[in-house]
Design a protein around this motif. Structure first.
Motif, PDB file in Angstrom:
ATOM      1  N   UNK A  66       0.412  -1.479  -0.675  1.00 43.47           N
ATOM      2  CA  UNK A  66       0.031  -0.080  -0.157  1.00 43.47           C
ATOM      3  C   UNK A  66       1.033   1.234   0.138  1.00 43.47           C
ATOM      4  N   UNK A  67       1.087   2.306  -0.195  1.00 41.11           N
ATOM      5  CA  UNK A  67       0.919   3.809  -0.629  1.00 41.11           C
ATOM      6  C   UNK A  67       0.234   4.629   0.595  1.00 41.11           C
ATOM      7  N   UNK A  68       0.596   4.402   1.862  1.00 43.43           N
ATOM      8  CA  UNK A  68      -0.326   5.073   2.973  1.00 43.43           C
ATOM      9  C   UNK A  68      -0.352   3.889   4.463  1.00 43.43           C
ATOM     10  N   UNK A  69      -0.277   4.146   5.332  1.00 44.27           N
ATOM     11  CA  UNK A  69      -1.019   4.062   5.689  1.00 44.27           C
ATOM     12  C   UNK A  69      -1.939   2.353   6.256  1.00 44.27           C
ATOM     13  N   UNK A  70      -1.391   1.290   6.846  1.00 48.55           N
ATOM     14  CA  UNK A  70      -2.843  -0.022   7.335  1.00 48.55           C
ATOM     15  C   UNK A  70      -3.205  -0.457   8.466  1.00 48.55           C
ATOM     16  N   UNK A  71      -4.266   0.443   8.778  1.00 45.17           N
ATOM     17  CA  UNK A  71      -4.687  -0.030   9.832  1.00 45.17           C
ATOM     18  C   UNK A  71      -5.826  -1.072  10.444  1.00 45.17           C
ATOM     19  N   UNK A  72      -5.523  -1.895  11.009  1.00 46.32           N
ATOM     20  CA  UNK A  72      -6.246  -3.139  11.895  1.00 46.32           C
ATOM     21  C   UNK A  72      -6.023  -3.477  12.828  1.00 46.32           C
ATOM     22  N   UNK A  73      -7.143  -4.361  13.228  1.00 50.07           N
ATOM     23  CA  UNK A  73      -7.502  -5.295  15.026  1.00 50.07           C
ATOM     24  C   UNK A  73      -7.701  -6.090  14.004  1.00 50.07           C
ATOM     25  N   UNK A  74      -7.278  -6.730  15.587  1.00 52.84           N
ATOM     26  CA  UNK A  74      -6.807  -8.656  14.927  1.00 52.84           C
ATOM     27  C   UNK A  74      -8.094  -8.773  16.464  1.00 52.84           C
ATOM     28  N   UNK A  75      -8.995  -9.602  16.159  1.00 51.51           N
ATOM     29  CA  UNK A  75      -9.834 -10.436  17.521  1.00 51.51           C
ATOM     30  C   UNK A  75      -9.380 -11.640  17.151  1.00 51.51           C
ATOM     31  N   UNK A  76     -10.412 -12.679  17.999  1.00 54.72           N
ATOM     32  CA  UNK A  76      -9.991 -13.935  18.319  1.00 54.72           C
ATOM     33  C   UNK A  76     -11.918 -14.469  18.288  1.00 54.72           C
ATOM     34  N   UNK A  77     -12.765 -15.731  17.560  1.00 51.57           N
ATOM     35  CA  UNK A  77     -13.668 -15.622  18.138  1.00 51.57           C
ATOM     36  C   UNK A  77     -13.577 -17.443  18.298  1.00 51.57           C
ATOM     37  N   UNK A  78     -14.546 -17.069  19.028  1.00 51.05           N
ATOM     38  CA  UNK A  78     -14.229 -18.862  19.150  1.00 51.05           C
ATOM     39  C   UNK A  78     -15.396 -19.580  19.318  1.00 51.05           C
ATOM     40  N   UNK A  79     -15.716 -21.093  19.635  1.00 49.03           N
ATOM     41  CA  UNK A  79     -17.046 -21.679  19.963  1.00 49.03           C
ATOM     42  C   UNK A  79     -16.758 -22.522  21.464  1.00 49.03           C
ATOM     43  N   UNK A  80     -17.636 -22.574  22.045  1.00 50.28           N
ATOM     44  CA  UNK A  80     -17.412 -22.931  23.322  1.00 50.28           C
ATOM     45  C   UNK A  80     -18.405 -24.130  24.039  1.00 50.28           C
ATOM     46  N   UNK A  81     -18.029 -25.118  23.976  1.00 44.42           N
ATOM     47  CA  UNK A  81     -18.504 -27.151  24.383  1.00 44.42           C
ATOM     48  C   UNK A  81     -19.843 -26.797  24.225  1.00 44.42           C
TER      49      UNK A  81
END
Length: 89
Positions: A66-81
């Motif tokens: 990219x030409x500029x700044x990349x802003x990301x947010x990472x998270x996790x999604x899970x499934x309980x029993x």
């Protein structure tokens, strides 16, 4: 903050998850040889400011330069029993 034009930073996700033994294709501390995705199907998308995409990050994926700044947010999604979905970061 300078954002990239909308034609930069396309992401491609491959139908190939990381497996034991794939580290032999690791290039450095970040990235793998194209050998691991040679026969994998892929889908691409172009994110725009405000978009949210959810995908399994165990799948190999590439973000184009990219030409500029990349802003990301990472998270996790899970499934309980019990079937409850949880979210954490």
């Amino acid at each position: 903050m300078k954002f990239s034009p909308n034609n930069h930073g396309q992401t491609r996700i491959y139908d190939r998850q990381w497996q034991l033994g794939d580290d032999q294709y690791k290039l450095d501390s970040y990235g793998y040889s194209d050998t691991v995705i040679a026969d994998a199907d892929a889908i691409g998308f172009q994110p725009y400011v405000g978009d949210i995409f959810i995908f399994n990050t165990r799948n190999f994926h590439i973000v184009e330069p990219m030409d500029g700044q990349r802003v990301t947010f990472t998270s996790a999604i899970g499934l309980l029993p019990n079937g409850e979905i949880i979210l954490w970061s």
